[in-house]
Design an enzyme around this catalytic site. Structure first.
Site, PDB file in Angstrom:
ATOM      1  CG  ASP A   1      57.208 -37.125  87.633  1.00  0.00           C
ATOM      2  OD1 ASP A   1      56.734 -36.430  88.558  1.00  0.00           O
ATOM      3  OD2 ASP A   1      57.147 -38.361  87.611  1.00  0.00           O
TER       4      ASP A   1
ATOM      5  CG  ASP B   1      54.417 -34.904  91.059  1.00  0.00           C
ATOM      6  OD1 ASP B   1      53.462 -35.527  90.570  1.00  0.00           O
ATOM      7  OD2 ASP B   1      55.446 -35.450  91.455  1.00  0.00           O
ATOM      8  CD  GLU B   2      52.625 -37.742  86.506  1.00  0.00           C
ATOM      9  OE1 GLU B   2      53.066 -38.226  85.462  1.00  0.00           O
ATOM     10  OE2 GLU B   2      52.292 -38.411  87.485  1.00  0.00           O
TER      11      GLU B   2
HETATM   12 MG   LIG Z   1      56.999 -36.760  90.727  1.00  0.00          MG
END
Ligand SMILES: [Mg+2]
Length: 416
Positions: free
Chosen positions: A12, A107-108
């Site tokens: 993440d 974003d992960e």
């Molecule tokens: Mg994040």
């Protein structure tokens, strides 16, 4: 199962949007920064720096509330193109560590690192290398959670923030989870939390002590999944699933009415992208794939058209949905004409994927998943950039979680 124990990474990116903003404007570093729009606007926060979070600012909060909590904050609209570009770069880094990468948002991602030891070393060493490579290639920090299930990996990455690694070795899952609030289990939403609290179950440890069959009695199949989750397994639905859902909805759709009619192509496309993402997410949450995608377009004068497209392969991916919808839009929009409302609808559902678990899934789909990440930034990015009306994002969330009757396939999901 081919392996007794899997090694899953959840990676993440730390304060992703804010960190990307800082790359382009280093003067923002160390300051309370709020991404999503300006302080007086009606939208919501899509991201806040750690410094701003100290004042209680969090994503999905109205910008004006954030401005009151943290008046000294620097408000920025944000740059979706940059986020997408950085996300793609991050994805490439991840792909160099495992062929099995599932981007679950901008974003992960989950990586299946099972049996990669010969290549990358034991999990903590591999995580260290990943950290370094990510920093070198993207100039961004990430946090890495490692466990034998996606659930453990996901919870771990949250605990490892910022820029850390947390590895729960196989066998220690229940001990690790026990002191956490039930809400910290991915998939446990507001409704489940309330029901669990009503039973006196507040911590994951309380849940683990509960009899599986009692949970099944209380929650049906979701209860069985909960029991597994309390042990750290990827049991049942990954996404939030609430009991009592109605089966058999015929379509999933989202619409947006502009506060002010617009003919701005970028704005219209951004809205279509956001709506596609919302539809895609609900399809995935319900393990559905749609054969028909429909665009709804209402002009300033209330003239309304709907145009549908049938796809060869049923889809649940934001990217694919958006591409079809975008094509429909450009083929049918009277260029320059002001638009009042846009809608995206998916229907004619095919069979859901037999496995929700990407680990059981084979290669092709992972890449599709990775591609869809680009669209999913709209979810986090929110209204500043795409000028959605007040609370639309929040409204969507509420509808998703609090009106499960509108969602199909719930029981099917909990069987997964
Ligand atoms: Mg994040």
């Amino acid at each position: 199962m081919p392996h007794l124990s899997r090694t899953i990474f959840h990676v993440d990116m730390d304060a992703f949007f804010v960190s990307v903003e800082e790359l382009f404007d280093p003067s923002l570093k160390g300051k309370p920064v709020i991404v999503g729009g300006q302080r007086h606007e009606r939208g919501v926060v899509s991201a806040a720096s750690y410094e701003a979070r100290k004042f209680g600012v969090h994503s999905a909060m109205p910008l004006r509330t954030a401005a009151k909590l943290c008046p000294q904050a620097i408000f920025v609209d944000g740059h979706p193109d940059r986020y997408r570009e950085c996300s793609e770069r991050a994805r490439r880094v991840l792909s160099s560590f495992s062929p099995q990468v599932e981007m679950v948002s901008i974003d992960e991602a989950y990586l299946d690192m099972t049996a990669t030891e010969r290549l990358h070393g034991p999990p903590l060493l591999a995580a260290h290398k990943l950290h370094e490579k990510m920093k070198a290639e993207t100039d961004l920090n990430c946090s890495i959670g490692i466990g034998a299930s996606r659930l453990i990996a996901k919870v771990c990455s949250g605990k490892a923030k910022p820029n850390g690694v947390l590895y729960i070795v196989p066998g220690r899952e229940a001990k690790f989870l026990a002191p956490l609030d039930v809400r910290e289990i991915p998939g446990v939403g507001k409704v489940s939390e309330q029901k669990l609290h009503a039973l006196g179950i507040r911590k994951v440890g309380d849940l683990a002590k509960y009899d599986d069959s009692d949970l099944e009695q209380q929650f049906g199949k979701w209860g069985v999944a909960l029991a597994g989750k309390a042990r750290g397994e990827d049991a049942g639905a990954w996404f939030e699933g609430e009991i009592g859902a109605d089966e058999g909805a015929k379509s999933i759709g989202h619409e947006h009415t502009y506060d002010q009619d617009t003919a701005n192509v970028a704005q219209l496309e951004a809205t279509l992208m956001r709506l596609s993402e919302m539809v895609g997410r609900r399809l995935r949450e319900n393990q559905l794939r749609a054969r028909t995608l429909q665009l709804k377009l209402r002009y300033k004068d209330f003239t309304t058209i709907t145009r549908a497209h049938s796809v060869d392969l049923p889809t649940q991916l934001d990217n694919e949905i958006f591409q079809h919808i975008q094509r429909l839009f450009h083929a049918n929009w009277r260029r320059g004409a002001e638009v009042r409302l846009l809608g995206v609808q998916a229907s004619h559902f095919g069979q859901g994927s037999p496995q929700l678990d990407f680990l059981e899934d084979q290669a092709g789909e992972k890449w599709e998943h990775a591609l869809s990440a680009a669209d999913r930034l709209r979810d986090k990015f929110g209204e500043g950039a795409i000028t959605l009306g007040t609370g639309m994002k929040g409204g969507f969330r509420e509808r998703t979680h609090e009106n499960p009757a509108a969602l199909p396939g719930k029981s099917k999901r909990s069987e997964a």
